[in-house]
Motif scaffolding. Sequence first.
Motif, PDB file in Angstrom:
ATOM      1  N   ALA A   1      88.384  25.073  73.233  1.00 42.23           N
ATOM      2  CA  ALA A   1      87.510  26.123  72.715  1.00 42.23           C
ATOM      3  C   ALA A   1      87.714  26.325  71.225  1.00 42.23           C
ATOM      4  CB  ALA A   1      87.757  27.429  73.465  1.00 42.23           C
ATOM      5  N   LEU A   2      88.950  26.196  70.758  1.00 41.58           N
ATOM      6  CA  LEU A   2      89.237  26.424  69.344  1.00 41.58           C
ATOM      7  C   LEU A   2      88.719  25.312  68.449  1.00 41.58           C
ATOM      8  CD1 LEU A   2      92.820  27.951  69.563  1.00 41.58           C
ATOM      9  CD2 LEU A   2      90.711  29.103  68.840  1.00 41.58           C
TER      10      LEU A   2
ATOM     11  N   ARG B   1      85.972  19.753  85.208  1.00 39.83           N
ATOM     12  CA  ARG B   1      85.577  20.913  84.410  1.00 39.83           C
ATOM     13  C   ARG B   1      85.832  20.660  82.930  1.00 39.83           C
ATOM     14  NH1 ARG B   1      88.612  24.078  86.657  1.00 39.83           N
ATOM     15  NH2 ARG B   1      87.194  25.051  88.155  1.00 39.83           N
ATOM     16  N   GLU B   2      86.988  20.104  82.622  1.00 42.75           N
ATOM     17  CA  GLU B   2      87.317  19.843  81.223  1.00 42.75           C
ATOM     18  C   GLU B   2      86.346  18.838  80.605  1.00 42.75           C
ATOM     19  OE1 GLU B   2      91.105  18.583  78.376  1.00 42.75           O
ATOM     20  OE2 GLU B   2      91.405  18.976  80.507  1.00 42.75           O
TER      21      GLU B   2
ATOM     22  N   TRP C   1      85.690  24.417  68.248  1.00 47.04           N
ATOM     23  CA  TRP C   1      84.473  24.994  67.680  1.00 47.04           C
ATOM     24  C   TRP C   1      84.826  25.935  66.543  1.00 47.04           C
ATOM     25  CZ3 TRP C   1      79.875  25.886  66.089  1.00 47.04           C
ATOM     26  CH2 TRP C   1      79.371  27.175  65.936  1.00 47.04           C
ATOM     27  N   PHE C   2      85.802  26.799  66.763  1.00 40.19           N
ATOM     28  CA  PHE C   2      86.197  27.758  65.732  1.00 40.19           C
ATOM     29  C   PHE C   2      86.711  27.026  64.496  1.00 40.19           C
ATOM     30  CE2 PHE C   2      89.224  30.543  63.622  1.00 40.19           C
ATOM     31  CZ  PHE C   2      88.509  31.726  63.524  1.00 40.19           C
ATOM     32  N   ASP C   3      87.558  26.032  64.693  1.00 35.77           N
ATOM     33  CA  ASP C   3      88.112  25.288  63.564  1.00 35.77           C
ATOM     34  C   ASP C   3      87.026  24.547  62.787  1.00 35.77           C
ATOM     35  OD1 ASP C   3      90.607  26.188  64.293  1.00 35.77           O
ATOM     36  OD2 ASP C   3      91.168  24.349  65.354  1.00 35.77           O
ATOM     37  N   ALA C   4      86.051  23.992  63.505  1.00 32.66           N
ATOM     38  CA  ALA C   4      84.946  23.301  62.831  1.00 32.66           C
ATOM     39  C   ALA C   4      84.122  24.292  62.014  1.00 32.66           C
ATOM     40  CB  ALA C   4      84.071  22.593  63.859  1.00 32.66           C
ATOM     41  N   MET C   5      83.945  25.495  62.542  1.00 35.64           N
ATOM     42  CA  MET C   5      83.202  26.511  61.816  1.00 35.64           C
ATOM     43  C   MET C   5      83.955  26.944  60.557  1.00 35.64           C
ATOM     44  SD  MET C   5      80.492  28.252  61.577  1.00 35.64           S
ATOM     45  CE  MET C   5      79.748  27.942  63.170  1.00 35.64           C
ATOM     46  N   VAL C   6      85.262  27.118  60.681  1.00 31.59           N
ATOM     47  CA  VAL C   6      86.060  27.477  59.509  1.00 31.59           C
ATOM     48  C   VAL C   6      85.947  26.397  58.438  1.00 31.59           C
ATOM     49  CG1 VAL C   6      88.411  27.856  58.642  1.00 31.59           C
ATOM     50  CG2 VAL C   6      87.668  28.940  60.779  1.00 31.59           C
TER      51      VAL C   6
ATOM     52  N   ASP D   1      77.921  28.538  74.348  1.00 30.46           N
ATOM     53  CA  ASP D   1      79.063  29.239  73.750  1.00 30.46           C
ATOM     54  C   ASP D   1      79.757  30.122  74.789  1.00 30.46           C
ATOM     55  OD1 ASP D   1      79.075  28.276  71.191  1.00 30.46           O
ATOM     56  OD2 ASP D   1      78.131  30.024  70.274  1.00 30.46           O
ATOM     57  N   LEU D   2      78.952  30.921  75.473  1.00 31.00           N
ATOM     58  CA  LEU D   2      79.496  31.857  76.454  1.00 31.00           C
ATOM     59  C   LEU D   2      80.194  31.110  77.582  1.00 31.00           C
ATOM     60  CD1 LEU D   2      79.640  34.872  77.168  1.00 31.00           C
ATOM     61  CD2 LEU D   2      77.552  34.566  78.499  1.00 31.00           C
ATOM     62  N   ALA D   3      79.602  30.013  78.038  1.00 27.54           N
ATOM     63  CA  ALA D   3      80.216  29.226  79.107  1.00 27.54           C
ATOM     64  C   ALA D   3      81.546  28.644  78.658  1.00 27.54           C
ATOM     65  CB  ALA D   3      79.275  28.099  79.531  1.00 27.54           C
ATOM     66  N   LEU D   4      81.594  28.172  77.421  1.00 30.09           N
ATOM     67  CA  LEU D   4      82.830  27.587  76.900  1.00 30.09           C
ATOM     68  C   LEU D   4      83.954  28.610  76.890  1.00 30.09           C
ATOM     69  CD1 LEU D   4      84.335  25.237  75.557  1.00 30.09           C
ATOM     70  CD2 LEU D   4      83.406  26.021  73.365  1.00 30.09           C
ATOM     71  N   TYR D   5      83.677  29.780  76.336  1.00 33.45           N
ATOM     72  CA  TYR D   5      84.720  30.798  76.276  1.00 33.45           C
ATOM     73  C   TYR D   5      85.045  31.359  77.659  1.00 33.45           C
ATOM     74  CZ  TYR D   5      84.713  30.725  71.217  1.00 33.45           C
ATOM     75  OH  TYR D   5      84.840  30.328  69.912  1.00 33.45           O
ATOM     76  N   GLY D   6      84.025  31.525  78.488  1.00 33.42           N
ATOM     77  CA  GLY D   6      84.254  32.043  79.829  1.00 33.42           C
ATOM     78  C   GLY D   6      85.139  31.134  80.661  1.00 33.42           C
ATOM     79  N   ALA D   7      84.974  29.826  80.480  1.00 36.54           N
ATOM     80  CA  ALA D   7      85.736  28.864  81.276  1.00 36.54           C
ATOM     81  C   ALA D   7      87.145  28.639  80.749  1.00 36.54           C
ATOM     82  CB  ALA D   7      84.992  27.530  81.322  1.00 36.54           C
ATOM     83  N   THR D   8      87.387  28.993  79.497  1.00 40.01           N
ATOM     84  CA  THR D   8      88.696  28.681  78.908  1.00 40.01           C
ATOM     85  C   THR D   8      89.578  29.898  78.646  1.00 40.01           C
ATOM     86  OG1 THR D   8      87.764  28.749  76.654  1.00 40.01           O
ATOM     87  CG2 THR D   8      87.779  26.613  77.782  1.00 40.01           C
ATOM     88  N   ILE D   9      88.991  31.088  78.659  1.00 40.35           N
ATOM     89  CA  ILE D   9      89.737  32.271  78.234  1.00 40.35           C
ATOM     90  C   ILE D   9      91.006  32.498  79.046  1.00 40.35           C
ATOM     91  CG2 ILE D   9      88.433  33.863  79.687  1.00 40.35           C
ATOM     92  CD1 ILE D   9      89.652  34.542  76.095  1.00 40.35           C
ATOM     93  N   HIS D  10      90.963  32.208  80.346  1.00 40.67           N
ATOM     94  CA  HIS D  10      92.130  32.430  81.203  1.00 40.67           C
ATOM     95  C   HIS D  10      92.883  31.139  81.513  1.00 40.67           C
ATOM     96  CE1 HIS D  10      91.018  36.572  81.680  1.00 40.67           C
ATOM     97  NE2 HIS D  10      89.846  36.253  82.202  1.00 40.67           N
ATOM     98  N   ARG D  11      92.588  30.106  80.763  1.00 47.87           N
ATOM     99  CA  ARG D  11      93.239  28.805  80.965  1.00 47.87           C
ATOM    100  C   ARG D  11      93.865  28.348  79.651  1.00 47.87           C
ATOM    101  NH1 ARG D  11      91.666  26.179  85.674  1.00 47.87           N
ATOM    102  NH2 ARG D  11      90.039  27.258  86.847  1.00 47.87           N
TER     103      ARG D  11
END
Length: 199
Positions: free
Chosen positions: A135-136, A69-70, A138-143, A118-128
């Motif tokens: 997942a972060l 999965r990872e 992507w956020f860090d690259a955007m920042v 995007d949705l799959a990435l967050y859906g698969a990682t939110i509880h892990r």
Amino acid sequence: MAASPAEKEQPAARTRRDPRARRRAIVRAAADLLVEGGGGDITHRRVAERAGVPLGATTYYFASLDELREAGLQVLVDEIEEFVDYARRISAGVPREPEALARLFHDYFSDRDKMRADLALYGATIHRPELHALALRWFDAMVELLTDWTDPATARLLAAFTDGIGLHVMLRGEPVELDELTRAITALMRSAPGREEDG
């Protein structure tokens, strides 16, 4: 003239003889299934069927389902980050104004394949928690991209805003309007410290 054995050889046969190609096929299949399932669980069997490989091949290359999965999620992150590189290239020399940034994001939000990833990435990682760093990325690259347009604090706010808009687009199944996006980004950028208000 009859085809030679090499000419008759199918892609799956070539994959069997190329371990790296087989592994890539397995990871690609995992990524595709994660997107189709919105980040939901996958199985070795479903991945093997999608990749066109024996079931034992998935467990040979990936000792656990979490590892598989990872690897699939890593592919999604890499593909999503391509937008950052694309945005940086096409925005070189463009005035750092909200309208130009809104157009970049509008193109992104209009791409349903990227939104599903995007949705799959967050859906698969939110509880892990062990996958949050993935997942972060992507956020860090955007920042990092947005700090070319504004101060770091506002860049983080804009990145969080894009996360929310992406989720909104997927849940409602409707595109975001360019003028609405422009107004929101303009308001956020003009709230940056040291930026004078127009008018």
